[in-house]
Every structure is written in structure tokens, then in C-alpha cells.
Design a protein around this motif. Structure first.
Motif, PDB file in Angstrom:
ATOM      1  N   UNK A  27       0.788  -1.226   0.000  1.00 13.06           N
ATOM      2  CA  UNK A  27       0.000   0.000   0.000  1.00 13.06           C
ATOM      3  C   UNK A  27       0.821   1.276   0.000  1.00 13.06           C
ATOM      4  N   UNK A  28       2.114   1.137   0.182  1.00 14.67           N
ATOM      5  CA  UNK A  28       2.899   2.365   0.252  1.00 14.67           C
ATOM      6  C   UNK A  28       3.553   2.715  -1.078  1.00 14.67           C
ATOM      7  N   UNK A  29       4.114   1.709  -1.732  1.00 17.78           N
ATOM      8  CA  UNK A  29       4.868   2.024  -2.943  1.00 17.78           C
ATOM      9  C   UNK A  29       4.857   0.830  -3.877  1.00 17.78           C
ATOM     10  N   UNK A  53       6.725   2.685  10.999  1.00 14.33           N
ATOM     11  CA  UNK A  53       5.598   2.559  10.081  1.00 14.33           C
ATOM     12  C   UNK A  53       5.766   3.569   8.954  1.00 14.33           C
ATOM     13  N   UNK A  54       5.249   3.349   7.763  1.00 13.72           N
ATOM     14  CA  UNK A  54       4.534   2.140   7.367  1.00 13.72           C
ATOM     15  C   UNK A  54       5.426   0.939   7.070  1.00 13.72           C
TER      16      UNK A  54
ATOM     17  N   UNK B  93      -8.278  -5.549  -4.014  1.00 11.42           N
ATOM     18  CA  UNK B  93      -8.051  -4.167  -3.595  1.00 11.42           C
ATOM     19  C   UNK B  93      -8.003  -3.197  -4.772  1.00 11.42           C
ATOM     20  N   UNK B  94      -7.800  -3.745  -5.985  1.00 10.04           N
ATOM     21  CA  UNK B  94      -7.776  -2.856  -7.157  1.00 10.04           C
ATOM     22  C   UNK B  94      -9.199  -2.537  -7.599  1.00 10.04           C
ATOM     23  N   UNK B 126       2.586   7.777  -4.252  1.00  7.07           N
ATOM     24  CA  UNK B 126       2.346   7.411  -2.851  1.00  7.07           C
ATOM     25  C   UNK B 126       3.633   6.921  -2.199  1.00  7.07           C
ATOM     26  N   UNK B 127       4.459   6.261  -3.000  1.00 12.72           N
ATOM     27  CA  UNK B 127       5.740   5.783  -2.489  1.00 12.72           C
ATOM     28  C   UNK B 127       6.681   6.914  -2.117  1.00 12.72           C
ATOM     29  N   UNK B 129       5.430   9.759  -0.687  1.00 17.78           N
ATOM     30  CA  UNK B 129       4.716  10.520   0.335  1.00 17.78           C
ATOM     31  C   UNK B 129       3.632  11.469  -0.187  1.00 17.78           C
ATOM     32  N   UNK B 140      -5.696   1.081   0.789  1.00 15.10           N
ATOM     33  CA  UNK B 140      -4.366   0.745   1.295  1.00 15.10           C
ATOM     34  C   UNK B 140      -4.572  -0.421   2.254  1.00 15.10           C
ATOM     35  N   UNK B 141      -3.611  -1.277   2.381  1.00 12.78           N
ATOM     36  CA  UNK B 141      -3.852  -2.466   3.199  1.00 12.78           C
ATOM     37  C   UNK B 141      -3.593  -2.144   4.663  1.00 12.78           C
ATOM     38  N   UNK B 142      -4.356  -1.176   5.126  1.00  8.07           N
ATOM     39  CA  UNK B 142      -4.304  -0.750   6.513  1.00  8.07           C
ATOM     40  C   UNK B 142      -5.750  -0.577   6.991  1.00  8.07           C
ATOM     41  N   UNK B 159      -3.214   4.217   7.218  1.00  7.58           N
ATOM     42  CA  UNK B 159      -2.061   4.479   6.358  1.00  7.58           C
ATOM     43  C   UNK B 159      -1.847   5.990   6.281  1.00  7.58           C
ATOM     44  N   UNK B 160      -0.872   6.458   6.989  1.00  5.58           N
ATOM     45  CA  UNK B 160      -0.527   7.881   7.058  1.00  5.58           C
ATOM     46  C   UNK B 160      -1.675   8.742   7.569  1.00  5.58           C
ATOM     47  N   UNK B 268       1.423   6.523  11.919  1.00 11.07           N
ATOM     48  CA  UNK B 268       2.065   6.203  10.636  1.00 11.07           C
ATOM     49  C   UNK B 268       2.327   7.493   9.867  1.00 11.07           C
TER      50      UNK B 268
END
Lengths: 134, 293
Positions: A27-29, A53-54, B93-94, B126-127, B129, B140-142, B159-160, B268
Motif C-alpha cells: 500500500x505504500x509504494x 511505520x509504514x 483491492x484494485x 504514494x511511495x 509521500x 491501502x492495506x491498513x 495508512x498515514x 504512521x
């Protein structure tokens, strides 16, 4: 308990792998850079184990052929999942001698996606090898 | 010698002041005005501070805040279901199936697909930020926490700590000319039977993509239909997304979440040095290395 931990770890790992293969990893990258069809190992000395985290991540110095150190970087999943795999915040400290099992970068670069860490004191953190589940 | 010089300087200054009396007077006036102005500003600021800067953070249309006691005390209708809880996505999730993309969006999608095959990221914002934004902040898997009030339903992705407020107090969308576009957009909800219907617009488009690099325009509009299933233990969120600049018709996809009972949130953040140990985010593994710009 061991069995439970394994299945939790396996589920979490497979989730991460499937996501990495098809899009944004965990989910992050993007996880496109990793080759999830292979597992490699490398030995070195811990520079930093970032428990955050994450993602958590590990950097180690690996001795090169001519004696110089090379920095390798391994991303890990999130600490909530790592805890269930036996990792802890203080489980690795700078200077610890470790053997890291990981999904390598597709281009063979110095790093990858962390699977398991074995310390020279016999401690093993991470899901057991798949064959152990049979 | 020194005293003499000082006296001369004083005399010289006095003489100059007499010679340029009008100019000096102007300086005095200007200085006095500046002091008065500064004092007025300080007084104004002090008064503002004392009153919590009353008014400057008010909603642009003057609408009562969703947590204002008088708003909470109003009758906004009885909610048919209670979505309060902690939820975790399961299943796909997509956002599938994909709609027919317009050429420019299709080109980006194809570039992202090609990059993935070559072991590289593409528009992996997203990777780096950038906020995931709606809709992917919901996938997001959170875990996602939902807190339901009668004036608003608050959704927080762990997630953040992305947050969205779904206003339930009868307000209308803010004029896009005065709303500051946000990655999660401006969400207004209402009940249709046992279904929560959320209408979201005013969404920030910059570095905002859906799944594999599908861009959005300022015409992006999302309608969600949320229901509870399995005795309240499964939350279903049916997304209907339109953006005539990027795809044809409605992009419809349903996401499902299971209730979590032992989950509280962790902190996070996407810290500036987060990617230091994450090789997949290094520039050499990106087909679009300007993701951080």
C-alpha cells in the motif's frame, strides 16, 4: 502457537507478494523492482534496523571482494506483521552479524525485500522456509 | 577632542533640523504614524488571539461546524445503521473491472504496465509521500476507522492517518471557486433506506492517480453506496466514479471490509527519510523519476 504464527506470517507475506507483483506493495509504494520468484541470502553486519511505520527496513554492510564494505538495503513489512514473525524493535542492533534471506532486486542490486534474518547467536526472525510448513 | 566632535555633531544636527524643519516634521509624523499603526496591529492581533482568532477559520459559506454543539443538537434524521467501527479491506483491492480509458489516460496506464514488467515503478507518487487520495486511500492495506455522528461520518485510514469527513448535516457542496481542492475531496452524505450515499467532488488532481497510473481531472466525481452485511460485520462500499476526461461512463467497483475488534491505530507518517532503506523507491528503479517533484 508456532503454527499460528506461521500461518499469520504466511498470509501476510503472500498478501505482500501478490500486491507487489500486481501494483503498489503493501500500500505504500510499487514493488515492481523485486523479483519474487527468487530468494537469495547474504551475510553482513547490521548498520541500522529501522523499526517504523509504514515500513521497517534493514541496512547491512556486506564485505566486498576486495575487502571494502558495501551497503545493502532491505525493506521489510510493517512492524505489526513483523512482530508476528518474531522480529522486535531491539532484535537487531548495529554491529550484529546476520544472514539475510530476501527477494532480490530484479537487476541484482544490493538489496531487496526482507524475508528472514538469522543472527550468529542462533536467533531466527521471519517466517520459516516454505518446506518447513509441509 | 571627542566631546568637541560630539558637540559639533549635535549643533550640526540641530542646524540641519532647523534648515529642513518641514522634512524633519514629516519624519516625525511618519514615525508616529508607523508606531500607531504597529500598536494597532498588535492590539488587533492580541484581540484576535484572545478570541481564538474568531472567524478566520470559519467555513467559507458560514455553515455551522460539524462538531458545533448547536449542530450536534439538531435533528438531522435518524441514521438507519451505525457504521462506527474499525474495518479492514479484504478481497480485491484494485478497482476492477477497468473502464474504457480515454487515449491520454490509456497511454499512462500502458506506460505503468510496461514499467512494471521491466521491474520499475511509474508514477509511484504514494511511495514518495504524496497522499493517496480518494479512492485509493480506501484500499491501502491498513485498517480504516469510521466514527459516525449525526452531523458527520469520519473515516480515517491508518495508512498515514488520511482522514475524510462525510458531512451529514444537510449542507451542499462548496462552490469550487472558493474550495481548496483536497486529495480526499469534499464528501456530502445522505441515507437512502439502509444505504449511506456519499457524493464527493472538489478533488485535488495533482499527482493523484488511481491504481496503475490512471489520472483524474477536476471533473472527477465519486458516488459511494455503503451498506452493512453479515450482521453488521462486513462493510460494502460500492464506488461509482466518473471523469469524462479520462474514461468513458461510470467506473464501478465494490470494496469490502471486515470489522476488526482488536485493532487500535498506530502512528504512521511518511517521513522524509522513510525511503532511505527501501530500494524499490530509489530513482534507478523508477521509470518516472520526477515522482518527488
Amino acid at each position: 502457537m508456532q503454527k499460528f504464527s506461521f500461518w499469520v506470517a504466511a498470509a501476510a507475506l503472500s498478501m505482500g507478494v501478490s500486491m507487489a507483483a500486481s501494483g503498489p506493495a503493501l500500500a505504500h509504494h510499487s514493488g515492481a523492482a523485486y523479483d519474487h520468484s527468487k530468494q537469495n541470502t547474504v551475510q553482513g553486519e547490521v548498520k541500522e534496523w529501522r523499526w517504523s511505520n509504514p515500513h521497517a527496513w534493514l541496512q547491512i554492510y556486506v564485505p566486498g571482494k576486495q575487502g571494502q564494505k558495501q551497503l545493502w538495503s532491505f525493506e521489510a513489512t510493517s512492524p505489526n506483521i513483523l512482530l508476528k514473525q518474531g522480529f522486535t524493535r531491539t532484535g537487531m542492533r548495529p554491529g550484529d552479524k546476520v544472514e539475510v534471506t530476501f527477494y532480490p532486486l530484479g537487476d541484482g542490486g544490493p538489496g531487496g525485500s526482507l524475508i528472514r534474518v538469522a543472527k550468529d547467536d542462533g536467533t531466527v526472525m521471519g517466517p520459516p522456509p516454505k518446506k518447513a510448513a509441509k | 577632542m571627542l566631546r568637541s566632535s560630539k558637540r559639533m555633531a549635535v549643533r550640526s544636527a540641530a542646524s540641519a533640523a532647523r534648515d529642513e524643519g518641514r522634512t524633519s516634521l514629516s519624519y516625525v509624523h511618519a514615525t508616529a504614524a508607523a508606531i500607531i499603526l504597529a500598536m494597532a496591529c498588535m492590539l488587533f492581533a492580541g484581540a484576535g488571539h484572545a478570541q481564538g482568532f474568531k472567524g478566520i477559520w470559519d467555513n467559507p459559506d458560514g455553515h455551522l461546524g460539524s462538531l458545533a454543539p448547536e449542530n450536534l443538537a439538531m435533528d438531522h434524521g435518524k441514521a438507519p445503521i451505525n457504521l462506527t467501527g474499525t474495518w479492514m479491506i479484504f478481497g480485491e483491492w484494485q478497482f476492477l473491472p477497468m473502464p474504457k480509458l480515454k487515449p491520454a489516460a490509456q497511454k499512462l496506464y500502458d506506460q505503468a504496465t510496461k514499467a512494471a514488467k521491466e521491474g520499475k515503478a511509474f508514477n509511484d507518487t504514494t511511495g514518495h509521500c504524496w497522499p493517496p487520495g480518494l479512492p485509493i486511500m480506501m484500499t491501502r492495506v491498513w485498517p480504516i476507522q469510521v466514527i459516525q455522528l449525526n452531523t458527520a461520518i469520519v473515516m480515517i485510514s491508518n495508512f498515514e492517518d488520511q482522514i475524510r469527513w462525510v458531512f451529514m448535516d444537510g449542507r451542499k457542496h462548496t462552490d469550487p471557486n472558493i474550495y481548496v481542492p483536497s486529495y480526499n475531496g469534499e464528501s456530502i452524505g445522505h441515507w437512502e433506506g439502509n444505504t449511506l450515499v456519499i457524493d464527493t467532488m472538489n478533488i485535488e488532481t495533482r499527482k493523484h492517480f488511481i491504481d496503475r497510473s490512471v489520472p483524474i481531472s477536476d471533473k472527477f466525481h465519486v458516488v459511494e453506496r455503503i451498506t452493512l452485511k453479515d450482521h453488521g460485520n462486513v462493510l460494502s462500499d460500492e464506488f461509482h466514479m466518473t471523469d469524462p476526461e479520462n474514461w468513458e461512463g461510470e467506473w464501478v467497483s465494490t470494496k469490502t471490509y471486515r470489522r476488526q475488534t482488536k485493532v487500535d491505530f498506530l502512528e504512521v507518517h511518511c517521513l522524509p527519510d522513510l525511503d532511505q532503506g527501501i530500494p524499490a523507491t530509489f530513482d534507478k528503479y523508477s521509470a518516472s523519476p520526477d515522482d518527488t517533484k
